[in-house]
Write a protein that holds these residues in place. Structure first.
Motif, PDB file in Angstrom:
ATOM      1  N   HIS A  29      44.965  27.472   2.016  1.00 16.42           N
ATOM      2  CA  HIS A  29      44.247  26.307   2.565  1.00 16.42           C
ATOM      3  C   HIS A  29      44.232  25.247   1.592  1.00 16.42           C
ATOM      4  CE1 HIS A  29      43.149  28.732   6.111  1.00 16.42           C
ATOM      5  NE2 HIS A  29      42.686  27.684   6.556  1.00 16.42           N
ATOM      6  N   SER A  30      44.363  24.006   2.031  1.00 19.71           N
ATOM      7  CA  SER A  30      43.903  22.848   1.091  1.00 19.71           C
ATOM      8  C   SER A  30      42.600  22.659   1.071  1.00 19.71           C
ATOM      9  CB  SER A  30      44.502  21.568   1.595  1.00 19.71           C
ATOM     10  OG  SER A  30      44.094  21.064   2.707  1.00 19.71           O
ATOM     11  N   GLU A  31      41.792  22.158   0.036  1.00 20.56           N
ATOM     12  CA  GLU A  31      40.511  21.871  -0.225  1.00 20.56           C
ATOM     13  C   GLU A  31      39.977  21.120   1.340  1.00 20.56           C
ATOM     14  OE1 GLU A  31      37.167  19.337  -2.799  1.00 20.56           O
ATOM     15  OE2 GLU A  31      39.201  19.457  -3.290  1.00 20.56           O
ATOM     16  N   LYS A  32      40.579  20.072   1.460  1.00 18.68           N
ATOM     17  CA  LYS A  32      40.171  19.332   2.719  1.00 18.68           C
ATOM     18  C   LYS A  32      40.314  20.055   4.093  1.00 18.68           C
ATOM     19  CE  LYS A  32      41.655  15.159   5.512  1.00 18.68           C
ATOM     20  NZ  LYS A  32      41.947  15.819   6.791  1.00 18.68           N
ATOM     21  N   GLU A  33      41.304  21.182   4.416  1.00 13.59           N
ATOM     22  CA  GLU A  33      41.375  21.555   5.299  1.00 13.59           C
ATOM     23  C   GLU A  33      40.134  22.839   5.419  1.00 13.59           C
ATOM     24  OE1 GLU A  33      45.713  23.297   7.081  1.00 13.59           O
ATOM     25  OE2 GLU A  33      45.225  23.690   4.994  1.00 13.59           O
ATOM     26  N   LEU A  34      39.773  23.535   4.283  1.00 16.30           N
ATOM     27  CA  LEU A  34      38.698  24.388   4.027  1.00 16.30           C
ATOM     28  C   LEU A  34      37.417  23.834   4.399  1.00 16.30           C
ATOM     29  CD1 LEU A  34      38.188  27.509   3.833  1.00 16.30           C
ATOM     30  CD2 LEU A  34      37.954  26.853   1.256  1.00 16.30           C
ATOM     31  N   ARG A  35      37.133  22.665   3.696  1.00 15.81           N
ATOM     32  CA  ARG A  35      35.908  21.743   3.879  1.00 15.81           C
ATOM     33  C   ARG A  35      35.666  21.436   5.282  1.00 15.81           C
ATOM     34  NH1 ARG A  35      33.070  19.399  -0.029  1.00 15.81           N
ATOM     35  NH2 ARG A  35      33.769  19.497  -2.241  1.00 15.81           N
ATOM     36  N   GLU A  36      36.781  21.161   6.135  1.00 15.86           N
ATOM     37  CA  GLU A  36      36.602  20.898   7.508  1.00 15.86           C
ATOM     38  C   GLU A  36      36.037  22.181   8.212  1.00 15.86           C
ATOM     39  OE1 GLU A  36      40.331  19.087   8.613  1.00 15.86           O
ATOM     40  OE2 GLU A  36      39.789  17.173   7.814  1.00 15.86           O
ATOM     41  N   LYS A  37      36.890  23.201   7.883  1.00 18.72           N
ATOM     42  CA  LYS A  37      36.564  24.660   8.650  1.00 18.72           C
ATOM     43  C   LYS A  37      34.963  25.118   8.413  1.00 18.72           C
ATOM     44  CE  LYS A  37      41.424  25.877   9.439  1.00 18.72           C
ATOM     45  NZ  LYS A  37      42.417  26.801   9.217  1.00 18.72           N
ATOM     46  N   ILE A  38      34.737  25.047   7.200  1.00 20.28           N
ATOM     47  CA  ILE A  38      33.580  25.792   6.943  1.00 20.28           C
ATOM     48  C   ILE A  38      32.131  24.675   7.405  1.00 20.28           C
ATOM     49  CG2 ILE A  38      34.201  27.210   5.042  1.00 20.28           C
ATOM     50  CD1 ILE A  38      33.261  25.286   2.920  1.00 20.28           C
ATOM     51  N   GLY A  39      32.646  23.272   7.206  1.00 18.77           N
ATOM     52  CA  GLY A  39      31.785  22.384   7.742  1.00 18.77           C
ATOM     53  C   GLY A  39      31.542  22.372   9.227  1.00 18.77           C
ATOM     54  N   ASN A  62      43.584  26.450  -4.660  1.00 13.14           N
ATOM     55  CA  ASN A  62      44.627  25.737  -5.735  1.00 13.14           C
ATOM     56  C   ASN A  62      45.368  24.813  -5.220  1.00 13.14           C
ATOM     57  OD1 ASN A  62      46.775  25.096  -7.498  1.00 13.14           O
ATOM     58  ND2 ASN A  62      46.081  26.950  -8.722  1.00 13.14           N
ATOM     59  N   ASP A  63      45.112  23.345  -4.902  1.00 12.82           N
ATOM     60  CA  ASP A  63      46.081  22.646  -4.318  1.00 12.82           C
ATOM     61  C   ASP A  63      47.365  22.472  -4.833  1.00 12.82           C
ATOM     62  OD1 ASP A  63      43.947  22.014  -2.670  1.00 12.82           O
ATOM     63  OD2 ASP A  63      43.348  19.994  -3.373  1.00 12.82           O
ATOM     64  N   ARG A  65      49.176  24.717  -6.030  1.00 12.12           N
ATOM     65  CA  ARG A  65      49.777  25.853  -5.516  1.00 12.12           C
ATOM     66  C   ARG A  65      50.026  25.683  -4.058  1.00 12.12           C
ATOM     67  NH1 ARG A  65      46.190  30.780  -5.924  1.00 12.12           N
ATOM     68  NH2 ARG A  65      45.510  29.894  -4.058  1.00 12.12           N
ATOM     69  N   PHE A  66      49.106  25.087  -3.239  1.00 13.42           N
ATOM     70  CA  PHE A  66      49.089  24.959  -1.715  1.00 13.42           C
ATOM     71  C   PHE A  66      50.304  24.023  -1.281  1.00 13.42           C
ATOM     72  CE2 PHE A  66      48.295  22.745   1.742  1.00 13.42           C
ATOM     73  CZ  PHE A  66      47.988  23.715   2.868  1.00 13.42           C
ATOM     74  N   VAL A  67      50.369  22.755  -2.168  1.00 12.34           N
ATOM     75  CA  VAL A  67      51.281  21.860  -2.069  1.00 12.34           C
ATOM     76  C   VAL A  67      52.821  22.530  -2.162  1.00 12.34           C
ATOM     77  CG1 VAL A  67      52.269  19.787  -2.604  1.00 12.34           C
ATOM     78  CG2 VAL A  67      49.825  20.011  -2.266  1.00 12.34           C
ATOM     79  N   GLU A  68      52.981  23.200  -3.319  1.00 11.59           N
ATOM     80  CA  GLU A  68      54.138  23.949  -3.753  1.00 11.59           C
ATOM     81  C   GLU A  68      54.882  24.709  -2.481  1.00 11.59           C
ATOM     82  OE1 GLU A  68      56.236  26.368  -7.267  1.00 11.59           O
ATOM     83  OE2 GLU A  68      54.181  25.850  -7.387  1.00 11.59           O
ATOM     84  N   ASN A  69      53.916  25.664  -2.211  1.00 12.45           N
ATOM     85  CA  ASN A  69      54.307  26.525  -1.191  1.00 12.45           C
ATOM     86  C   ASN A  69      54.498  26.130   0.213  1.00 12.45           C
ATOM     87  OD1 ASN A  69      53.818  28.643  -3.065  1.00 12.45           O
ATOM     88  ND2 ASN A  69      51.769  29.136  -2.440  1.00 12.45           N
ATOM     89  N   PHE A  70      53.550  24.914   0.511  1.00 11.12           N
ATOM     90  CA  PHE A  70      53.827  24.261   1.878  1.00 11.12           C
ATOM     91  C   PHE A  70      55.134  23.484   1.951  1.00 11.12           C
ATOM     92  CE2 PHE A  70      53.242  20.794   4.731  1.00 11.12           C
ATOM     93  CZ  PHE A  70      52.488  21.426   5.768  1.00 11.12           C
ATOM     94  N   ILE A  71      55.509  22.859   0.795  1.00 10.26           N
ATOM     95  CA  ILE A  71      56.781  22.078   0.821  1.00 10.26           C
ATOM     96  C   ILE A  71      57.709  23.274   0.954  1.00 10.26           C
ATOM     97  CG2 ILE A  71      58.317  20.843  -0.494  1.00 10.26           C
ATOM     98  CD1 ILE A  71      56.025  19.312  -1.532  1.00 10.26           C
ATOM     99  N   ARG A  72      57.809  24.177   0.254  1.00  8.20           N
ATOM    100  CA  ARG A  72      58.928  25.031   0.292  1.00  8.20           C
ATOM    101  C   ARG A  72      58.955  25.837   1.533  1.00  8.20           C
ATOM    102  NH1 ARG A  72      57.134  28.554  -3.249  1.00  8.20           N
ATOM    103  NH2 ARG A  72      57.650  27.764  -4.911  1.00  8.20           N
ATOM    104  N   GLY A  73      57.781  26.247   2.275  1.00  9.63           N
ATOM    105  CA  GLY A  73      57.942  26.816   3.364  1.00  9.63           C
ATOM    106  C   GLY A  73      58.505  25.808   4.628  1.00  9.63           C
ATOM    107  N   ALA A  74      57.976  24.502   4.576  1.00 14.77           N
ATOM    108  CA  ALA A  74      58.501  23.592   5.461  1.00 14.77           C
ATOM    109  C   ALA A  74      59.898  23.326   5.202  1.00 14.77           C
ATOM    110  CB  ALA A  74      57.873  22.098   5.513  1.00 14.77           C
ATOM    111  N   GLN A  75      60.476  23.271   4.174  1.00 17.87           N
ATOM    112  CA  GLN A  75      61.906  23.113   3.761  1.00 17.87           C
ATOM    113  C   GLN A  75      62.766  24.191   4.425  1.00 17.87           C
ATOM    114  OE1 GLN A  75      61.809  22.704  -0.414  1.00 17.87           O
ATOM    115  NE2 GLN A  75      61.778  20.269  -0.205  1.00 17.87           N
ATOM    116  N   ASN A  76      62.170  25.540   4.269  1.00 19.60           N
ATOM    117  CA  ASN A  76      62.835  26.839   4.608  1.00 19.60           C
ATOM    118  C   ASN A  76      63.182  26.793   6.121  1.00 19.60           C
ATOM    119  OD1 ASN A  76      63.174  27.765   2.152  1.00 19.60           O
ATOM    120  ND2 ASN A  76      61.522  29.016   1.971  1.00 19.60           N
ATOM    121  N   ARG A  77      62.033  26.098   6.873  1.00 18.76           N
ATOM    122  CA  ARG A  77      62.185  25.922   8.185  1.00 18.76           C
ATOM    123  C   ARG A  77      62.838  24.738   8.765  1.00 18.76           C
ATOM    124  NH1 ARG A  77      56.692  27.008   7.388  1.00 18.76           N
ATOM    125  NH2 ARG A  77      56.003  24.846   8.289  1.00 18.76           N
TER     126      ARG A  77
END
Length: 217
Positions: A29-39, A62-63, A65-77
């Motif tokens: 998760h990104s920090e923003k996502e996790l804040r929203e969920k536990i909020g 780890n934002d 790491r999150f961004v790097e993995n997110f971009i790579r995953g989106a590109q792979n799709r």
């Protein structure tokens, strides 16, 4: 009919912590996502801040790491940069600087998507418009879309495409008699132009359609 169960509020910070770890255990998760969920579990901002801080401290958040993995995953799709930037913005990241050194080959990625969907040359205006819409839906930029179509078409010789014949076939499914009346002529024009054919191609198709009808008679 099924309904989502109401979220049970956290009674203490441990409840917030368990919720955070549960979400992180399912996926990154990104920090923003996790804040929203536990909020959703509590409105105690001090608890939320402490748990978020712990997640960073333990390396669970780890934002970068999150961004790097997110971009790579989106590109792979097969997603294009427009879609990836939009999704990252929703997750709390300003994408303006994230792609400054992006050397990913989005044209080849888009062409690969086309290859999986079309096994012939994309030259028919109707098919071309559908291909453009398909790649737009995947978030590819217009210039990359046209380059990808050109790259896809390199696999297929030009004489494989009978655009005029396909236009006539469309007319034959809609009109059973010669297109001679002005009203039917205008209807045929609108019909083919709405499917991406040029005015010139449409006029040629109507002429050929009428010739074939007259020969059959």
């Amino acid at each position: 009919m099924s309904f989502n169960k109401p979220i049970k509020p956290a009674k203490d910070i441990d409840g917030v912590r368990r919720s955070a770890f549960w979400h992180l255990g399912r996926r990154d998760h990104s920090e923003k996502e996790l804040r929203e969920k536990i909020g959703r579990k509590t409105d105690n901002q001090e608890w939320i801040d402490r748990v978020i801080g712990e997640c960073f401290e333990y390396g669970y958040l780890n934002d970068a790491r999150f961004v790097e993995n997110f971009i790579r995953g989106a590109q792979n799709r097969g997603f294009g940069v427009t879609r990836i930037k939009r999704d990252l913005l929703r997750k709390g990241f300003d994408s303006k600087t994230l792609f400054a050194n992006d050397h990913y080959d989005y044209v080849s990625a888009a062409a690969k998507l086309l290859a999986g969907k079309y096994n012939k040359r994309i030259a028919n205006p109707n098919i071309k418009n559908k291909a453009i819409a398909f790649l737009q839906g995947k978030g590819h930029a217009f210039d990359n879309i046209f380059k990808a179509i050109d790259l896809h078409n390199e696999t297929y010789p030009e004489d494989d495409c009978d655009c005029l014949g396909e236009a006539v076939a469309l007319l034959s499914r809609k009109f059973k008699t010669a297109i001679s009346e002005q009203s039917s002529h205008n209807k045929a024009l609108r019909f083919l132009i709405s499917r991406g054919y040029t005015f010139s191609d449409t006029a040629d198709a109507i002429k050929l359609f009428n010739e074939q009808i007259n020969q059959d008679d």
